[in-house]
Design a protein around this motif. Structure first.
Motif, mmCIF file in Angstrom:
data_model
loop_
_atom_site.group_PDB
_atom_site.id
_atom_site.type_symbol
_atom_site.label_atom_id
_atom_site.label_comp_id
_atom_site.label_asym_id
_atom_site.label_seq_id
_atom_site.Cartn_x
_atom_site.Cartn_y
_atom_site.Cartn_z
ATOM 1 N N PHE A 136 -2.299 64.444 57.905
ATOM 2 C CA PHE A 136 -2.168 65.867 58.261
ATOM 3 C C PHE A 136 -1.256 65.984 59.469
ATOM 4 N N GLY A 137 -0.063 66.568 59.280
ATOM 5 C CA GLY A 137 0.863 66.785 60.389
ATOM 6 C C GLY A 137 0.478 68.040 61.140
ATOM 7 N N THR A 138 0.036 67.905 62.391
ATOM 8 C CA THR A 138 -0.534 69.039 63.110
ATOM 9 C C THR A 138 -0.518 68.779 64.607
ATOM 10 N N ASN A 139 -1.142 69.679 65.371
ATOM 11 C CA ASN A 139 -1.321 69.504 66.815
ATOM 12 C C ASN A 139 -2.506 70.342 67.253
ATOM 13 N N PRO A 140 -3.069 70.099 68.439
ATOM 14 C CA PRO A 140 -4.304 70.769 68.855
ATOM 15 C C PRO A 140 -4.237 72.296 68.925
ATOM 16 N N SER A 141 -3.040 72.889 69.061
ATOM 17 C CA SER A 141 -2.957 74.347 69.123
ATOM 18 C C SER A 141 -2.763 74.973 67.750
ATOM 19 N N ASP A 142 -2.591 74.160 66.725
ATOM 20 C CA ASP A 142 -2.425 74.622 65.356
ATOM 21 C C ASP A 142 -3.748 75.194 64.864
ATOM 22 N N PHE A 143 -3.720 76.400 64.321
ATOM 23 C CA PHE A 143 -4.959 77.054 63.892
ATOM 24 C C PHE A 143 -5.694 76.217 62.834
ATOM 25 N N ALA A 144 -4.954 75.538 61.960
ATOM 26 C CA ALA A 144 -5.602 74.752 60.916
ATOM 27 C C ALA A 144 -6.263 73.493 61.471
ATOM 28 N N TYR A 145 -5.714 72.958 62.558
ATOM 29 C CA TYR A 145 -6.362 71.829 63.229
ATOM 30 C C TYR A 145 -7.705 72.291 63.791
ATOM 31 N N ALA A 155 -15.683 73.528 52.056
ATOM 32 C CA ALA A 155 -15.130 72.924 50.845
ATOM 33 C C ALA A 155 -15.756 71.569 50.503
ATOM 34 N N LYS A 156 -16.660 71.066 51.363
ATOM 35 C CA LYS A 156 -17.405 69.833 51.096
ATOM 36 C C LYS A 156 -16.522 68.577 51.054
ATOM 37 N N PHE A 157 -15.716 68.392 52.102
ATOM 38 C CA PHE A 157 -15.032 67.112 52.254
ATOM 39 C C PHE A 157 -15.225 66.637 53.691
ATOM 40 N N ASP A 158 -14.955 65.358 53.939
ATOM 41 C CA ASP A 158 -15.205 64.758 55.246
ATOM 42 C C ASP A 158 -13.946 64.855 56.108
ATOM 43 N N PRO A 159 -13.946 65.703 57.150
ATOM 44 C CA PRO A 159 -12.757 65.839 57.988
ATOM 45 C C PRO A 159 -12.441 64.571 58.773
ATOM 46 N N GLY A 160 -13.448 63.732 58.967
ATOM 47 C CA GLY A 160 -13.235 62.481 59.679
ATOM 48 C C GLY A 160 -12.382 61.497 58.900
ATOM 49 N N LYS A 161 -12.232 61.751 57.601
ATOM 50 C CA LYS A 161 -11.426 60.867 56.767
ATOM 51 C C LYS A 161 -9.985 61.368 56.614
ATOM 52 N N VAL A 162 -9.687 62.480 57.263
ATOM 53 C CA VAL A 162 -8.311 62.988 57.275
ATOM 54 C C VAL A 162 -7.556 62.283 58.395
ATOM 55 N N VAL A 163 -6.377 61.788 58.105
ATOM 56 C CA VAL A 163 -5.565 61.085 59.096
ATOM 57 C C VAL A 163 -4.725 62.102 59.870
ATOM 58 N N ILE A 164 -5.018 62.259 61.150
ATOM 59 C CA ILE A 164 -4.307 63.228 61.976
ATOM 60 C C ILE A 164 -3.039 62.598 62.555
ATOM 61 N N LYS A 165 -1.915 63.231 62.302
ATOM 62 C CA LYS A 165 -0.650 62.817 62.892
ATOM 63 C C LYS A 165 -0.142 63.961 63.762
ATOM 64 N N THR A 166 -0.242 63.775 65.069
ATOM 65 C CA THR A 166 0.147 64.831 66.005
ATOM 66 C C THR A 166 1.660 64.938 66.096
ATOM 67 N N LEU A 176 7.210 66.487 56.055
ATOM 68 C CA LEU A 176 6.569 66.663 54.752
ATOM 69 C C LEU A 176 7.530 66.294 53.624
ATOM 70 N N PHE A 177 8.758 66.798 53.691
ATOM 71 C CA PHE A 177 9.719 66.537 52.627
ATOM 72 C C PHE A 177 10.156 65.069 52.590
ATOM 73 N N GLU A 178 10.070 64.407 53.733
ATOM 74 C CA GLU A 178 10.450 62.990 53.791
ATOM 75 C C GLU A 178 9.277 62.055 53.500
ATOM 76 N N GLY A 179 8.108 62.622 53.253
ATOM 77 C CA GLY A 179 6.948 61.811 52.909
ATOM 78 C C GLY A 179 6.267 61.144 54.087
ATOM 79 N N LYS A 180 6.558 61.603 55.307
ATOM 80 C CA LYS A 180 5.944 61.010 56.499
ATOM 81 C C LYS A 180 4.537 61.563 56.728
ATOM 82 N N ILE A 181 4.259 62.733 56.168
ATOM 83 C CA ILE A 181 2.918 63.307 56.178
ATOM 84 C C ILE A 181 2.617 63.809 54.772
ATOM 85 N N ASP A 182 1.329 63.976 54.473
ATOM 86 C CA ASP A 182 0.945 64.443 53.145
ATOM 87 C C ASP A 182 0.760 65.951 53.080
ATOM 88 N N PHE A 183 0.309 66.536 54.182
ATOM 89 C CA PHE A 183 0.141 67.991 54.170
ATOM 90 C C PHE A 183 0.250 68.565 55.567
#
Length: 337
Positions: A136-145, A155-166, A176-183
């Motif tokens: 997940f390409g994000t940062n601490p001020s991102d609303f989705a983070y 949605a019943k998934f484990d957020p601890g299993k999401v890989v955070i890439k700041t 995203l387009f280069e495949g460095k992050i998934d979403f």
């Protein structure tokens, strides 16, 4: 002596006509800073219409629109006095309030939560559960983070299993387009439309999952002001709310002209992307209640539900009382609605 008294009287009369003769020009306009949630995009059209078509001026306001770097910042900036008003995600604002902040919602701009997660079809993400193990390409001020725990709970998934890439917002799209992050995150009227168009140009299929479809049924973005301003200067707050939502109502009826006003102010923005964002974002303000009561009106039941979700999934302690988070006192019917 008589001549001097006549001259003095004439001066006083002239001064009086200047001060009192025209109520709209008697007092200098209030200079205000409006902190937006994100980079300037099509969803912000109503704010530029308010500024450049005279809705702020009509309400004796001189507004400076400030580009944003996330809803957490827009809420915090109002609380600490760096901005007079702001626009940003409600649940993020509630989390800021839980830490003692006094920013309050004064009108709803997104009657439905427009947040979502964007990914390429090649990522094989189809359901929320598929987000586990993905980056997940994000940062601490991102609303989705900020909202990730709430989305995961609904949605019943484990957020601890999401890989955070700041990372900074500017590098998420190429990543995203280069495949460095998934979403990455996005909202209706903003990144959702931008990424879809950019992906099409690159021959890549862009997909997304909206938070509302994942079970997170809350309000989206809100206008905010500090509690002290609401109490001490309610007239200004009312004028600000009227200016924004009257401009919004006008934009809904005059979309082509509203779009050109926005593009004149932001010629560097891509026209196709901005138009798609505007069309998607304008209608977000509408639901049966806003049509009847006035744009920006917040339903008590929906505010309670939204704040309850924030309390639960953010594990706020002490829990925030939804009644303290908003006010409808400045909402009124808008011309043309």
């Amino acid at each position: 002596m008589k001549r001097k008294m006549i001259t003095l009287a004439a001066v006083l009369l002239l001064s009086g006509s200047t001060v009192f003769g025209n109520g709209s020009t008697a007092m200098a306009a209030d200079a205000i800073k409006v902190q937006l949630d994100w980079i300037i995009e099509g969803k912000h059209v109503p704010f530029y219409v308010a500024r450049d078509r005279g809705f702020f001026k009509k309400n004796n306001l001189e507004a400076t629109l400030l580009e944003g770097k996330g809803s957490a910042n827009s809420a915090t900036f109002v609380d600490v006095g760096q901005a007079d008003y702001s626009y940003g995600d409600l649940l993020t604002a509630v989390q800021v309030m839980s830490k003692g902040a006094k920013n309050r919602a004064i009108g709803i701009g997104m009657a439905f939560n427009g947040g979502g997660l964007i990914f390429l079809e090649s990522s094989k993400i189809k359901t929320a559960k598929d987000l586990e193990g993905k980056s997940f390409g994000t940062n601490p001020s991102d609303f989705a983070y900020v909202l990730l725990p709430a989305v995961a709970g609904a949605a019943k998934f484990d957020p601890g299993k999401v890989v955070i890439k700041t990372m900074e917002p500017a590098v998420r799209t190429p990543a995203l387009f280069e495949g460095k992050i998934d979403f990455m995150s996005g909202t209706n009227g903003s990144s959702i439309q931008r990424m879809a168009i950019l992906g099409k140009k690159q021959g890549k299929q862009v997909k997304y999952l909206f938070f509302k479809d994942l079970g997170l049924e809350t309000y989206g973005h809100v206008l905010q002001a500090h509690e002290d301003r609401i109490k001490k200067n309610p007239d200004q707050v009312k004028r600000f709310v009227s200016a924004v939502f009257d401009a919004w109502a006008w934009s809904l009826k005059n979309r082509k002209e509203a779009f050109e006003i926005f593009m004149k102010a932001n010629p560097q923005n891509d026209r196709d992307i901005s138009l798609a964002q505007m069309e998607a974002g304008l209608d977000d303000v509408l639901d049966p209640e806003t049509k009847e009561r006035g744009l920006g009106f917040m339903k008590e039941a929906m505010m309670k539900k939204s704040v309850d979700i924030a309390n639960k999934y953010f594990e706020l302690s002490p829990a925030v009382d939804y009644k303290t988070t908003y006010t409808n006192q400045f909402i009124g019917k808008n011309p043309g609605m």
